[in-house]
Design an enzyme around this catalytic site. Structure first.
Site, PDB file in Angstrom:
ATOM      1  N   GLY A 136      -3.859 -12.067   6.657  1.00 42.17           N
ATOM      2  CA  GLY A 136      -2.862 -12.591   5.547  1.00 42.17           C
ATOM      3  C   GLY A 136      -4.188 -12.715   4.562  1.00 42.17           C
TER       4      GLY A 136
ATOM      5  N   ASP B 139      -1.854  -5.306  16.513  1.00 39.76           N
ATOM      6  CA  ASP B 139      -1.456  -6.316  15.262  1.00 39.76           C
ATOM      7  C   ASP B 139      -2.542  -7.153  15.280  1.00 39.76           C
ATOM      8  OD1 ASP B 139      -0.576  -7.471  12.503  1.00 39.76           O
ATOM      9  OD2 ASP B 139       1.696  -7.880  13.987  1.00 39.76           O
ATOM     10  N   SER B 140      -2.454  -8.294  14.099  1.00 38.69           N
ATOM     11  CA  SER B 140      -3.525  -9.253  13.884  1.00 38.69           C
ATOM     12  C   SER B 140      -3.016 -10.189  15.268  1.00 38.69           C
ATOM     13  CB  SER B 140      -3.833 -10.187  12.960  1.00 38.69           C
ATOM     14  OG  SER B 140      -2.291 -10.333  12.343  1.00 38.69           O
TER      15      SER B 140
ATOM     16  N   CYS C 144       6.412  -7.286   6.545  1.00 37.65           N
ATOM     17  CA  CYS C 144       4.391  -7.491   7.226  1.00 37.65           C
ATOM     18  C   CYS C 144       5.481  -7.614   8.570  1.00 37.65           C
ATOM     19  CB  CYS C 144       4.448  -9.380   7.038  1.00 37.65           C
ATOM     20  SG  CYS C 144       3.642  -9.783   8.134  1.00 37.65           S
ATOM     21  N   THR C 145       5.019  -7.359   9.632  1.00 42.24           N
ATOM     22  CA  THR C 145       5.434  -7.744  10.395  1.00 42.24           C
ATOM     23  C   THR C 145       5.961  -8.512  11.774  1.00 42.24           C
ATOM     24  OG1 THR C 145       3.471  -6.809  12.540  1.00 42.24           O
ATOM     25  CG2 THR C 145       5.094  -5.049  11.273  1.00 42.24           C
TER      26      THR C 145
ATOM     27  N   CYS D 190       0.646  -3.429  11.436  1.00 41.96           N
ATOM     28  CA  CYS D 190       0.749  -4.633  10.566  1.00 41.96           C
ATOM     29  C   CYS D 190       0.312  -4.258   8.603  1.00 41.96           C
ATOM     30  CB  CYS D 190      -0.792  -5.147  10.910  1.00 41.96           C
ATOM     31  SG  CYS D 190      -1.988  -6.369   9.752  1.00 41.96           S
ATOM     32  N   ASN D 191       1.371  -4.454   8.403  1.00 41.16           N
ATOM     33  CA  ASN D 191       1.011  -4.078   6.375  1.00 41.16           C
ATOM     34  C   ASN D 191      -0.321  -4.320   6.165  1.00 41.16           C
ATOM     35  OD1 ASN D 191       4.227  -3.441   5.701  1.00 41.16           O
ATOM     36  ND2 ASN D 191       4.382  -4.905   7.985  1.00 41.16           N
ATOM     37  N   THR D 192       0.059  -5.564   6.570  1.00 35.17           N
ATOM     38  CA  THR D 192      -2.432  -5.780   5.572  1.00 35.17           C
ATOM     39  C   THR D 192      -3.497  -5.546   6.319  1.00 35.17           C
ATOM     40  OG1 THR D 192      -0.795  -8.010   6.621  1.00 35.17           O
ATOM     41  CG2 THR D 192      -3.524  -8.325   5.468  1.00 35.17           C
TER      42      THR D 192
HETATM   43  N1  DGL Z   1       2.027  -8.747  10.678  1.00 30.52           N
HETATM   44  C1  DGL Z   1       0.616  -8.331   9.638  1.00 30.52           C
HETATM   45  C2  DGL Z   1       1.415  -7.756   8.785  1.00 30.52           C
HETATM   46  O1  DGL Z   1       2.285  -6.791   9.147  1.00 30.52           O
HETATM   47  C3  DGL Z   1       0.600  -9.936   8.979  1.00 30.52           C
HETATM   48  C4  DGL Z   1      -0.148 -10.910   9.881  1.00 30.52           C
HETATM   49  C5  DGL Z   1      -1.232 -11.595   9.593  1.00 30.52           C
HETATM   50  O2  DGL Z   1      -1.355 -12.744   8.703  1.00 30.52           O
HETATM   51  O3  DGL Z   1      -1.976 -11.520  10.042  1.00 30.52           O
HETATM   52  O4  DGL Z   1       1.075  -7.965   7.517  1.00 30.52           O
END
Ligand code: DGL
Length: 273
Positions: free
Chosen positions: A47, A14-15, A192-193, A78-80
């Site tokens: 994001g 993830d980020s 978003c996780t 991570c969805n993004t």
């Molecule tokens: N955890 C990330 C997600 O699921 C996003 C966090 C970020 O903006 O880096 O989208």
């Protein structure tokens, strides 16, 4: 006859620390696996970044991580990132990638009022991938796509022990709550996780009760299926890496203790630049 025992190695990426909410579900599903968690502290937050930057950050991080860790499966927690880079990753590497994308289908199926909200980063709500999911699975619903500008950073800081401004959290989730005549939103997708880290606050600050959908258990089941031929006795290991090579500090240990208490990972976390 002795059953074959092959310990699976899963790289979770993830980020930042949001993907730990997915790791928590993965560890529950596959306690026998070895886990490496990698946070792209050099790139966080994803994001607000343009798509080309997110693709470059993830591809660079993956080249280093896959090279050094040789995982059997990568979970992009991570969805993004997942709504953008999965095709690039699958084109370059042949190992299985499990993505995390907005749980729009289950929300649309669950909603009784046919009013759902997708709470995500600005990047995720702007993706064609997300809009395609809405069109494909939620055509019969009113869908509010809510791109929260600060929530991921608020969650990242909170989980590392910083004070949370609940008024800010309330303002960020407010657009998820929509009224239309007799109907109102009854389902909010945590897309978003990082957001499950603030679920307790969301429940308390919500103007009315809704069903909050966290896809982590479904992602864990998917990874389990992918690795169904690799099983071992006993509990697997865990290590943590920052893409910057920074060493885990007290703040990270506190976060791990909070999110993964069952495995008491804090003492074992190691940095491998
Ligand atoms: N955890 C990330 C997600 O699921 C996003 C966090 C970020 O903006 O880096 O989208």
């Amino acid at each position: 006859m002795i059953a074959a025992s092959i310990r699976a190695k899963i790289l979770v990426f993830d980020s930042g620390l949001g993907g730990l909410t997915v790791l928590r579900a993965l560890m529950k599903q596959r306690p026998d696996a070895d886990f490496v968690y990698a946070a792209d502290d050099l790139g966080f937050p994803y994001g607000p970044r343009p798509e080309s930057e997110v693709v470059a950050l993830v591809m660079n991080a993956m080249a280093a991580l896959i090279g050094s860790e040789q995982p059997d499966c990568v979970v992009i927690a991570c969805n993004t990132a997942s709504t953008l880079v999965l095709p690039h990753l699958r084109a370059k590497w042949s190992i299985p990638f499990v993505g995390t994308v907005p749980a729009i289908k289950p929300a649309a199926e669950f909603s009784a009022t046919r009013m759902i909200s997708i709470l995500a980063t600005p990047g995720t709500v702007s993706r064609d991938y997300t809009r395609d999911l809405v069109e494909k699975f939620a055509g019969h619903c009113d869908v509010a796509l809510v791109g929260a500008r600060k929530l991921a950073s608020l969650a990242e800081a909170f989980v590392q022990g910083e004070q949370l401004d609940e008024a800010e959290v309330a303002a960020e989730i407010a657009p998820c709550f929509v009224v239309s005549g007799e109907r109102r939103t009854d389902c909010v997708v945590l897309a978003c996780t990082h957001y499950p880290l603030l679920k307790e606050q969301f429940v308390r600050l919500a103007p009315w009760p809704v069903h909050w959908i966290d896809p982590a258990p479904a992602i864990a089941r998917r990874a389990d299926h992918v690795l169904r031929d690799r099983r071992a006795e006993g509990q697997g290991g865990f290590s943590f890496r920052y893409t910057s090579g920074a060493k885990p500090d007290e703040k990270l240990r506190a976060a791990l203790q909070k999110i993964l208490p069952a495995r008491a990972m804090a003492e074992k976390a190691t940095a491998q630049p």
